[in-house]
Scaffold this motif. Structure first.
Motif, PDB file in Angstrom:
ATOM      1  N   LYS A  19      42.794  34.462  31.484  1.00 21.40           N
ATOM      2  CA  LYS A  19      43.486  35.602  31.665  1.00 21.40           C
ATOM      3  C   LYS A  19      43.351  36.179  33.188  1.00 21.40           C
ATOM      4  O   LYS A  19      44.328  36.570  33.633  1.00 21.40           O
ATOM      5  N   ARG A  40      49.787  35.302  39.032  1.00 22.71           N
ATOM      6  CA  ARG A  40      51.152  35.698  38.550  1.00 22.71           C
ATOM      7  C   ARG A  40      51.416  36.863  39.543  1.00 22.71           C
ATOM      8  O   ARG A  40      52.525  37.208  39.924  1.00 22.71           O
ATOM      9  N   ARG A  41      50.572  37.678  40.017  1.00 24.37           N
ATOM     10  CA  ARG A  41      50.906  38.980  40.690  1.00 24.37           C
ATOM     11  C   ARG A  41      50.775  38.533  42.006  1.00 24.37           C
ATOM     12  O   ARG A  41      50.914  39.408  43.050  1.00 24.37           O
ATOM     13  N   GLN A  64      46.326  48.524  49.411  1.00 26.67           N
ATOM     14  CA  GLN A  64      47.063  48.733  48.133  1.00 26.67           C
ATOM     15  C   GLN A  64      47.000  47.629  47.325  1.00 26.67           C
ATOM     16  O   GLN A  64      47.170  47.708  46.033  1.00 26.67           O
ATOM     17  N   ASP A  68      43.963  48.287  45.395  1.00 29.79           N
ATOM     18  CA  ASP A  68      44.209  48.968  44.430  1.00 29.79           C
ATOM     19  C   ASP A  68      44.892  48.434  43.059  1.00 29.79           C
ATOM     20  O   ASP A  68      44.531  48.725  41.876  1.00 29.79           O
ATOM     21  N   GLN A  69      45.882  47.536  43.620  1.00 32.39           N
ATOM     22  CA  GLN A  69      46.661  46.943  42.123  1.00 32.39           C
ATOM     23  C   GLN A  69      45.929  45.975  41.583  1.00 32.39           C
ATOM     24  O   GLN A  69      45.856  46.020  40.203  1.00 32.39           O
ATOM     25  N   LYS A  74      43.621  47.885  39.135  1.00 34.03           N
ATOM     26  CA  LYS A  74      44.272  48.452  38.148  1.00 34.03           C
ATOM     27  C   LYS A  74      44.861  47.394  36.916  1.00 34.03           C
ATOM     28  O   LYS A  74      44.714  47.556  35.838  1.00 34.03           O
ATOM     29  N   GLN A  75      45.200  46.394  37.733  1.00 37.88           N
ATOM     30  CA  GLN A  75      45.999  45.304  37.004  1.00 37.88           C
ATOM     31  C   GLN A  75      44.790  44.708  36.001  1.00 37.88           C
ATOM     32  O   GLN A  75      44.744  44.387  34.895  1.00 37.88           O
ATOM     33  N   SER A  78      42.039  45.981  35.114  1.00 38.07           N
ATOM     34  CA  SER A  78      41.537  47.092  34.166  1.00 38.07           C
ATOM     35  C   SER A  78      42.529  47.057  32.761  1.00 38.07           C
ATOM     36  O   SER A  78      42.185  47.655  31.655  1.00 38.07           O
ATOM     37  N   LYS A  79      43.829  46.844  32.975  1.00 38.95           N
ATOM     38  CA  LYS A  79      44.819  46.603  31.932  1.00 38.95           C
ATOM     39  C   LYS A  79      44.447  45.668  30.886  1.00 38.95           C
ATOM     40  O   LYS A  79      44.929  45.747  29.738  1.00 38.95           O
ATOM     41  N   LEU A  80      43.819  44.333  31.437  1.00 35.21           N
ATOM     42  CA  LEU A  80      43.309  43.568  30.281  1.00 35.21           C
ATOM     43  C   LEU A  80      42.447  43.984  29.219  1.00 35.21           C
ATOM     44  O   LEU A  80      41.408  44.684  29.695  1.00 35.21           O
ATOM     45  N   VAL A 133      38.570  43.230  29.613  1.00 33.81           N
ATOM     46  CA  VAL A 133      37.974  44.048  30.706  1.00 33.81           C
ATOM     47  C   VAL A 133      37.456  45.127  30.333  1.00 33.81           C
ATOM     48  O   VAL A 133      38.318  46.115  29.996  1.00 33.81           O
ATOM     49  N   THR A 136      50.268  34.792  27.336  1.00 34.89           N
ATOM     50  CA  THR A 136      49.115  35.634  28.140  1.00 34.89           C
ATOM     51  C   THR A 136      50.002  36.367  29.233  1.00 34.89           C
ATOM     52  O   THR A 136      49.674  37.728  29.096  1.00 34.89           O
ATOM     53  N   PRO A 137      50.794  35.960  29.926  1.00 37.03           N
ATOM     54  CA  PRO A 137      51.474  36.835  31.004  1.00 37.03           C
ATOM     55  C   PRO A 137      52.544  37.646  30.502  1.00 37.03           C
ATOM     56  O   PRO A 137      53.039  38.533  31.256  1.00 37.03           O
ATOM     57  N   LYS A 146      50.784  42.135  25.805  1.00 37.22           N
ATOM     58  CA  LYS A 146      49.782  43.294  26.425  1.00 37.22           C
ATOM     59  C   LYS A 146      48.269  42.510  25.847  1.00 37.22           C
ATOM     60  O   LYS A 146      47.272  42.919  26.691  1.00 37.22           O
ATOM     61  N   HIS A 147      48.123  41.823  24.768  1.00 36.30           N
ATOM     62  CA  HIS A 147      46.926  41.166  24.443  1.00 36.30           C
ATOM     63  C   HIS A 147      47.491  40.175  23.220  1.00 36.30           C
ATOM     64  O   HIS A 147      48.544  40.045  22.749  1.00 36.30           O
ATOM     65  N   GLY A 199      37.073  47.805  26.065  1.00 35.37           N
ATOM     66  CA  GLY A 199      37.524  47.876  27.558  1.00 35.37           C
ATOM     67  C   GLY A 199      39.136  48.456  27.125  1.00 35.37           C
ATOM     68  O   GLY A 199      39.659  48.455  28.071  1.00 35.37           O
ATOM     69  N   ASP A 248      51.198  54.251  32.517  1.00 32.77           N
ATOM     70  CA  ASP A 248      50.414  52.936  33.227  1.00 32.77           C
ATOM     71  C   ASP A 248      49.951  53.509  34.533  1.00 32.77           C
ATOM     72  O   ASP A 248      50.732  53.529  35.368  1.00 32.77           O
ATOM     73  N   PRO A 249      48.582  53.566  34.635  1.00 32.23           N
ATOM     74  CA  PRO A 249      48.230  53.969  36.367  1.00 32.23           C
ATOM     75  C   PRO A 249      48.591  52.950  37.037  1.00 32.23           C
ATOM     76  O   PRO A 249      48.697  52.938  38.335  1.00 32.23           O
ATOM     77  N   ALA A 250      48.918  51.599  36.640  1.00 31.25           N
ATOM     78  CA  ALA A 250      49.067  50.458  37.425  1.00 31.25           C
ATOM     79  C   ALA A 250      50.378  50.449  38.078  1.00 31.25           C
ATOM     80  O   ALA A 250      50.861  49.782  39.134  1.00 31.25           O
ATOM     81  N   ASN A 276      51.936  53.771  42.630  1.00 28.11           N
ATOM     82  CA  ASN A 276      51.667  52.795  43.717  1.00 28.11           C
ATOM     83  C   ASN A 276      52.033  51.470  43.634  1.00 28.11           C
ATOM     84  O   ASN A 276      51.687  50.773  44.750  1.00 28.11           O
ATOM     85  N   LYS A 277      52.628  51.011  42.774  1.00 31.40           N
ATOM     86  CA  LYS A 277      53.012  49.618  42.546  1.00 31.40           C
ATOM     87  C   LYS A 277      54.051  49.130  43.599  1.00 31.40           C
ATOM     88  O   LYS A 277      54.110  48.078  44.233  1.00 31.40           O
TER      89      LYS A 277
END
Lengths: 170, 541
Positions: free
Chosen positions: A19, A26-27, A56, A59-60, A63-64, A66-68, A71, B121-122, B125-126, B180, B302-304, B307-308
């Motif tokens: 993951k 992917r990103r 930047q 930062d991404q 954050k990304q 942290s979304k897993l 994690v 997975t991509p 969310k889980h 988490g 969603d904080p991500a 600034n994305k």
């Protein structure tokens, strides 16, 4: 572009490494190294990730990651208050004739010879990435037969330790 | 209580208040389907698993209960993938339960085996591959919790067949506690204060309403906020229906396929506040230009997202409803300059209301305006993807929140019909109208059988131009009219399709027939297919 060190604490669930790696692919984040191993709590692993990118991007990444769901915590480690190490194994061609020369370089770098044969030695070397780079340069003229590096693992100095996660996690 | 893991899965679904599951049985989810008989759950058989995921997505939008779809392993599971990705892109909570080959066969390339957790997975969310039957109650509770909290999204639970058959000691698990995952982070008052100050200082403020407002159930609060500060607003595609289309301060959809008025305001604002919008390329095609010309504020759970896609000057990471509540006391006395709001509302004249003409075809924009005038308040609209979708977004007048079902981020053709089926099953008392294009319709046409079997009496408006309209337009304008594979050629006779499925049929050939056609469709009991003939040269905008 600069190197950034991130540390992620993750739950030891199946597929978490895939993951994390998949997220980077992917990103479109450039990953320099990724080293994962278990912590003092066998349910939790620590991943040290070295990322190449601007502020930047980092930062991404943070954050990304942290979304897993698996994690638990992510933090960027400022190099000035971080200790980091990398382990490498280097097999160098070596005969009775030049063995003394090679051993001298090994001594200067405080590396260890951990295997020896009539035509090669295996050198174990721990240090920062740049120290390993420098050592590699020094032994290159003797012919490097094989080389393997673990990638960086890192930790905040104890004074800087500000992980705002519950100690009970570990 | 000793029950099988399959029974435990269904118990956990029922506990969520879900009464319908959408799916397709097969060998590896047979234990779950077998156990369905012992529950009050209704199983709806779609004709392709993709339809099950779309139907479950709209079931949530109608009921607020997280939709559940089911598929067998291998092709059943991969058929779900498009529906799962669609839910992921539009932040729709969804729990997909897939069968998997027995544990000892996993990894052996067994019949109908696919690594569905790897595949999804991509786009989830889980996800979980459950190897220990005792973990089923906990994992199902976590799946619903993760899907529905924070920024919602799909969760896949993949369960090997032998695990489903194992007996476990069942008891309902406690509220999930995941190390988490802590979705309910409080809104930072200091950031809200900065947003309030930005609104106070702005001379030309503009609000961009995204799907997050609907997702947070904050339409009422949002409308009150707009009216109190007299702010002009535009919406993204996903934000449509958050504000009544005819509201004085609402300028329509922004971006590539938006209204002239919305884009007029967007290009001239000195403060753009994105609320529950992720600044996609379709709504803000040039974020660099925008951030140079206006101050950017962004509110998102969603904080991500912050600034994305666009660097922002002010950001609030958190729930919109909470943010609007906190904003209220901090913006007392703040009012948008009247000349700016005036300029924006006058810009609405740039988008003339479509009128009936004497063409040999029906003007779909006029038709949709007529349709929205003819229907009752309790009407839900779904669309496909393409011209039919943009015509609806721009010309149908929405009055209530959450009455617009569309595939925004993923742009999934074949979404609208199964989504409408899910909506009608969830809310049988509502009039549910599926707006179709003849390209998209043919992608999911077999779901007409699911519709009939489930007794979901849809009203289907089928725009027929015998071409893939939006792609044709693209080829016309950007590829020298070198039309390739956009002609639908040997199209079926839709009156005979309707007859084959025992669905009432009507046709509208020109604007003069629109009103009668609409009335006949709405008055007829049961499902109805209204074929509306549209000029292939008709433009999206």
């Amino acid at each position: 572009m600069a190197k950034h060190i991130l540390n992620a604490l993750v739950e030891n669930h199946a597929g978490i490494l895939a993951k994390i790696a998949g997220l980077f692919a992917r990103r479109g984040f450039n990953i320099d190294s990724l080293a994962v191993g278990v912590t003092q709590n066998p349910q939790i692993s620590s991943a040290t990730i070295v990322v190449d990118g601007d502020a930047q991007t980092v930062d991404q990444v943070e954050k990304q990651l942290s979304k897993l769901i698996d994690v638990i915590h992510v933090q960027t480690l400022a190099p000035s208050c971080t200790v980091s190490r990398e382990l490498s194994l280097i097999k160098v061609a070596c005969t009775a004739k030049n063995r003394a020369e090679i051993m001298q370089i090994v001594d200067i770098f405080r590396a260890n010879i951990i295997d020896i044969s009539d035509h090669a030695v295996i050198i174990e070397m721990t240090g920062t990435g740049s120290k390993i780079d420098a050592f590699e340069e020094m032994v290159r003229p003797y012919t490097i037969l094989e080389m393997s590096r673990t990638g960086m693992i890192a930790m905040l100095r104890s004074k800087e330790d500000s992980k705002n996660i519950d100690d009970s996690v570990l | 209580m000793r029950i099988t893991a399959a029974e435990a899965i269904l118990k956990m679904i029922e506990k969520q208040g879900v009464s319908v599951v959408f799916g397709y049985p097969g060998a590896t989810n047979a234990p779950i389907y077998d156990a369905l008989h012992k529950t009050k759950l209704r199983a709806v058989l779609t004709r392709n698993e993709q339809g099950a995921a779309h139907a479950a997505s709209s079931y949530f939008k109608m009921t607020g209960n997280i939709g559940v779809c089911m598929a067998t392993s291998g092709p059943g599971a991969t058929n779900l993938v498009t529906g799962i990705a669609n839910a992921y892109m539009d932040s729709i909570p969804l729990v997909a339960v897939t069968g998997q080959v027995a544990c000892q066969m996993v990894g052996k390339d067994a019949f109908q085996e696919v690594d569905i957790t790897g595949v999804t997975t991509p786009i989830t969310k889980h996800n979980y591959l459950v190897k220990n039957a005792d973990e089923i109650p906990k994992i199902m509770a976590e799946a619903f919790y993760i899907a529905g909290t924070g920024r919602p999204g799909p969760v896949v639970v993949d369960v090997p067949m032998d695990v489903q058959l194992q007996k476990i000691n069942f008891r309902f698990p406690d509220r999930p506690n995941i190390l988490g995952y802590s979705p309910q982070k409080p809104v930072d008052p200091a950031q809200v204060q900065l947003l309030a100050s930005a609104l106070k200082e702005a001379k030309r403020p503009l609000i961009v309403a995204g799907g997050g407002i609907l997702c947070a159930g904050a339409s009422c609060e949002f409308l009150r906020f707009l009216e109190r500060l007299a702010l002009p607003a535009v919406s993204t595609l996903m934000g449509i229906s958050a504000v009544p289309s005819a509201h004085r301060q609402f300028l329509g959809m922004v971006g590539l396929h938006g209204t002239k008025a919305a884009n007029f305001a967007f290009d001239r604002a000195d403060l753009v506040v994105f609320m529950g919008a992720r600044v996609s390329d379709r709504s803000a095609s040039n974020p660099e230009w925008l951030s140079e010309h206006a101050k950017i504020a962004h509110v998102d759970i969603d904080p991500a997202e912050i600034n994305k896609n666009i660097p922002c000057d002010v950001s609030v990471a958190g729930d919109i409803k909470d943010t609007l509540f906190m904003l209220e006391e901090r913006t007392a006395g703040v009012c948008c300059p009247a000349d700016w709001l005036d300029m924006c509302t006058k810009a609405k004249a740039l988008d003339p209301v479509p009128k009936a003409g004497n063409s040999a075809y029906t003007n779909p924009k006029y038709f949709l305006k007529m349709l929205s005038e003819a229907v009752g308040e309790d009407t839900v609209i779904s669309t496909e993807v393409g011209q039919n979708q943009i015509w609806t977004a721009n010309h149908y007048r929405f009055t209530r929140p959450n009455t617009f079902l569309t595939s925004g981020g993923f742009g999934t053709m074949g979404y609208g019909l199964p989504a409408a089926i899910g909506a009608k099953i969830a809310r049988p008392e509502a009039t549910v109208i599926a707006i179709e294009g003849d390209g998209s319709f043919q992608m999911a046409m077999p779901e007409l059988a699911a519709m009939k079997q489930a007794g979901a009496d849809l009203k289907i408006v089928l725009f027929v131009n015998r071409t893939l309209g939006m792609v044709r337009e693209l080829q016309r304008d950007h590829y020298g009219a070198n039309y390739t594979s956009v002609d639908l050629g040997a199209y079926p006779k839709y009156d005979r399709i309707a007859a084959a499925y025992d669905i009432a049929y009507g046709a509208v050939r020109s604007d003069s027939e629109a009103e009668n056609g609409i009335m006949e469709m709405l008055k007829t009991d049961g499902p109805f297919l209204l074929e509306v003939f549209v000029d292939p040269e008709e433009n999206t905008l």
